[in-house]
Scaffold this active site. Structure first.
Site, PDB file in Angstrom:
ATOM      1  N   GLN A  78       5.138   5.999   9.380  1.00 14.63           N
ATOM      2  CA  GLN A  78       3.690   5.955   9.065  1.00 14.63           C
ATOM      3  C   GLN A  78       3.462   4.674   9.641  1.00 14.63           C
ATOM      4  O   GLN A  78       2.313   4.202   9.761  1.00 14.63           O
ATOM      5  CB  GLN A  78       3.571   6.150   7.600  1.00 14.63           C
ATOM      6  N   HIS A  82       0.364   1.154  12.625  1.00 11.32           N
ATOM      7  CA  HIS A  82      -0.383  -0.314  12.775  1.00 11.32           C
ATOM      8  C   HIS A  82      -0.013  -0.945  13.888  1.00 11.32           C
ATOM      9  O   HIS A  82       1.096  -1.677  13.823  1.00 11.32           O
ATOM     10  CB  HIS A  82      -0.226  -0.961  11.258  1.00 11.32           C
ATOM     11  N   TYR A 108      15.987  -1.965  14.261  1.00  8.69           N
ATOM     12  CA  TYR A 108      17.515  -1.775  14.518  1.00  8.69           C
ATOM     13  C   TYR A 108      17.709  -0.602  15.637  1.00  8.69           C
ATOM     14  O   TYR A 108      16.988   0.506  15.517  1.00  8.69           O
ATOM     15  CB  TYR A 108      18.310  -1.529  13.261  1.00  8.69           C
ATOM     16  N   ARG A 136      -2.432   0.962   2.958  1.00 13.29           N
ATOM     17  CA  ARG A 136      -1.013   1.510   2.208  1.00 13.29           C
ATOM     18  C   ARG A 136      -0.914   0.933   0.986  1.00 13.29           C
ATOM     19  O   ARG A 136      -0.168   1.549   0.262  1.00 13.29           O
ATOM     20  CB  ARG A 136       0.024   0.747   3.278  1.00 13.29           C
TER      21      ARG A 136
END
Lengths: 313, 313, 313, 313
Positions: free
Chosen positions: B109, B113, B121, B231
């Protein structure tokens, strides 16, 4: 004049203060922080803030908990590897912010780089300064006869002088009329007490694009290198190139290992088309390829000669 | 476990060092710099670097030579003005960088942005840790009956426990098989000496999206606020919201004046459609508009009641 | 003159050709495709291409295999929902491309919208046309006394005429000198046979920012609406607003359902701060909040009065 | 199964309709419009819309009023020139939109390309399909011993089969438990009438990253080529490379002249560092440079040999 006395004082005041921080800090860059580096006749760049250093690149590439750096040679090796293989995201982890004073026509080229943050001096809100760019005679060049968007030979001194005078007269007259329309002198007094001043957003339309504007400009290291590779290039217009070259010096102080890799793998690098590569492979195998066989245009053929520093058959 | 001993030590080592800088510095943020703020069962956020403070916003808005700040109240007034009138560019002049550990489904999610810099990673390069997210029973909720993409009532304890057990068993088995495919134990030994390990980029495909990943994430203050407004919102999934809420606390330490303006003009603000506005104007003028007259859908009508905290006719 | 005969002919030729396509097609937009819509004294916008329609928004929101559209009312409902809840990504699935001719000072504001694609006429490569913007007398306004970056009262006719004459004279002289420096007449002949022309990239620096430039500009529907919401706004400078308003008309033809939602939920909407909301909630509950109690500045208080169309205590 | 019967019918229905347009239209692309091109075991790409063709690149580069195209050879020459000199903005004037079905771990790599528009199927809103990726045995490779993020030798058939079985069992069990948690069968019936289903946004966390997701993805031609240059590259993971290679075929149909230039100057091109260039210049001048003299690392030395297809001293 690049800075007036008040501006110089404000800069000095800010340079006096120091703080304690745990953030990555670059002493060589701290030394020139806030300094105005003069460019062209009235322009400058000033580094006003920065984030990260070479080790921040390494740290992000390793997604590490601590500094993430190892031996200097290993870090340089990793940075070289990232640069060579176009792993651009670790370089986005550093950021630099400049205050720049530059002619409007330079600003118009510069702003085409969209991946940056900008706050420009507003000519709707404020009055423009009486500062404009006049090229020195050694930069007064004729239209290039081979490159449709560049300069060729430098003009004769007399012709250059005449043009400089034209430019100067027109800029001065334009500014006089700007003030007349605003109905305001440099000290803020009304010129004609019985008149209103024209709105600033309208009056500014009389100023030519060699007038200086200024902005705060912030960019990450990856996009900064992209900007430099295009604007410190010989094909860039001289007036923007001097800014890019001064920024290259700043970059060298800021992130020396990345700078090294950038010079080796980007600025000094050559980009060979599949056709160009075939020509080289043939030459190294002891065969000669003619231009016709290579499928290259005459222009590409000349470019390849220049890259290889040889005369092709 | 959020951090292992080695990671804790690396963080402590980095926190011990301090440097002198002329850059804008925020003591309240320095205090928590590098700290891992624990979130969910194994996640965290850590501020690893920042650039600028409230005064950097003001400075850029004024394109100033020095600090550019005036009285605190004037600066707050300017920041409020910028926020209210959507002048977003001065807020782009501050930057913050986080190290984040988060479940893959949250990362999916988050990454939507786009105006941010990310180094994640790599499960092609490295082996994933045996860490996965299991919701606490109070967060085990049924599908909402009114909101097609949200949660409704919390499940009964027994049912929640059963689901937790399923999730746990599947995650453990998936990780066991991940190691079998890699042919490698947690200590790096081969499981079967006669076999090759499957490539990491393939073996990882067996892991469910509740496994934790981590990344360095860097964003400017304007886009950070945009992220937070979406968010830290009640419509966001709980598991990403806890990250956004922890970041709101960080923002409060970092840029308190901007935080104040953000809470007043964005987080606590209401957005009224032209129809909604007509209803209010009518009410204040002593007239009642029915829903039919307003042209609003039933859903909008209920939303308006909730914003105004009244029962509409 | 907005277009010369050759340009008009080129446009007509392109309008004559039609092709078969399976793509989403909007007859109302096809009708005006390639037309130059005149703006200011020499400017225009022309739609030169587009991708998608209202149903493309719906289709993307539903990630559908076919058209994805249902009844018109359901599609409008979904589009309203997306607009109201700031689900912006489905609107990014439509794209429009314009050819725009505009004064340089307007181009300088316009280009600040970074999420668009631009190809501008190059004054390094080509010679600028002798076309510049002179405001009509009814747009010659004084600096606003309340808004630091806007216009106030219209100037008296005589003063306006005088300024128009100044602007005109300066622009004509600047262009004459531009040609002198280039050493080239409008027909491409040398002015002085014994002189070289100054490089185009240098000569153009004499032209004021009311000269016209032109570009191809391409943007997705979401970012297009963002542009329109800022530039069709009364706070925008008149000279850019006329472009935005003409584009609003284009949008209405192109995506009528999205246009409807945009007018309801964005252009005609009001944005209330948490303080403003408290004032309204108090009023509707029969209480009066004073400005002091509300914590609002005088300026915000006046803005709230204007939004609610009432006189606050 | 790539498509079910309903999906196939929806696609066929859309393919039946055609419209008249004045827009640039590419017959070779129209022919495959909406077709699902199958990839991996259950994935696909489908072109669902496009804007512009080769001539749109030329048109924008020339900021022309009409088509702007000249002879085919001149247009190809201009496109080659733009590609060679990294003039990227004219290529941004074309746009393409795909519907893509792909495993989640591929989607996670793909989404890192930020300059694109995306609408993904929502697992908060909808139920995921029972479709997951299992590599064919010839793609089951061991971890590479030389490239830390790639594959080496293909595994033995028996070992590959065993791993395939593990992957399949885990995926099936994960999906069974997903349905159990949702308390819903594939036909939408409740599994246990007395229980509530867990929220979709939570239940999906049990699914491994080889499950398929899908999205609408839209990108301009310049950024499309950047995506292809990274993802159709041998260093890219096989599972994303098959998507990029299928898209290369699409590009060839869509913009053949740009495709040609892209293959010559990007995909088949070589990037030489300043050190590598020195080695070649020395060789062509008849001198041998040792690796030590060149300053190159062993790895770079090997890379150079491979580019030049010779054995260096």
């Amino acid at each position: 004049m690049v800075l007036n006395a008040l501006q110089e004082q404000e800069i000095l005041n800010q340079q006096k203060e120091t703080f304690q921080t745990r953030r990555a800090t670059v002493p060589a860059l701290e030394e020139i922080l806030f300094d105005a580096i003069p460019l062209l006749d009235h322009g400058f760049i000033r580094v006003v803030d920065y984030m990260g250093d070479d080790s921040a690149v390494v740290q992000a590439a390793r997604v590490s908990y601590g500094k993430g750096t190892k031996k200097v040679s290993e870090d340089q090796g990793l940075i070289n590897y990232l640069m060579r293989h176009r792993h651009s995201t670790p370089f986005e982890m550093c950021e630099i912010k400049f205050h720049v004073k530059l002619p409007i026509f330079v600003a118009r080229q510069w702003i085409r780089h969209r991946t940056a943050n900008v706050n420009e001096y507003s000519a709707r809100y404020s009055i423009m300064d009486k500062e404009f760019y006049i090229p020195r005679s050694e930069h007064m060049a004729a239209q290039s006869k081979i490159n449709h968007q560049g300069r060729g030979e430098v003009l004769e001194e007399a012709r250059a002088e005449k043009i400089m005078q034209l430019l100067k007269d027109d800029a001065l007259r334009a500014y006089d009329h700007y003030q007349l329309m605003l109905n305001e002198t440099e000290t803020g007094d009304k010129i004609d007490d019985n008149e209103d001043g024209l709105a600033r957003e309208l009056a500014r339309m009389n100023l030519p694009v060699n007038f200086y504007t200024q902005w705060y400009w912030k960019i990450d290291l990856h996009n900064f290198m992209h900007f430099l590779s295009l604007r410190a290039d010989p094909h860039a217009q001289y007036e923007i190139r001097v800014y890019a070259e001064a920024m290259l010096d700043v970059m060298k102080k800021w992130v020396p290992a990345t700078y090294q890799a950038f010079m080796d793998y980007r600025m000094g690098a050559a980009y060979l088309s599949s056709k160009g590569l075939s020509v080289i492979q043939a030459l190294l195998a002891g065969r000669n390829l003619t231009r016709e066989e290579s499928g290259m245009s005459l222009r590409e053929w000349r470019e390849l000669e220049s890259v290889l520093q040889i005369k092709l058959p």
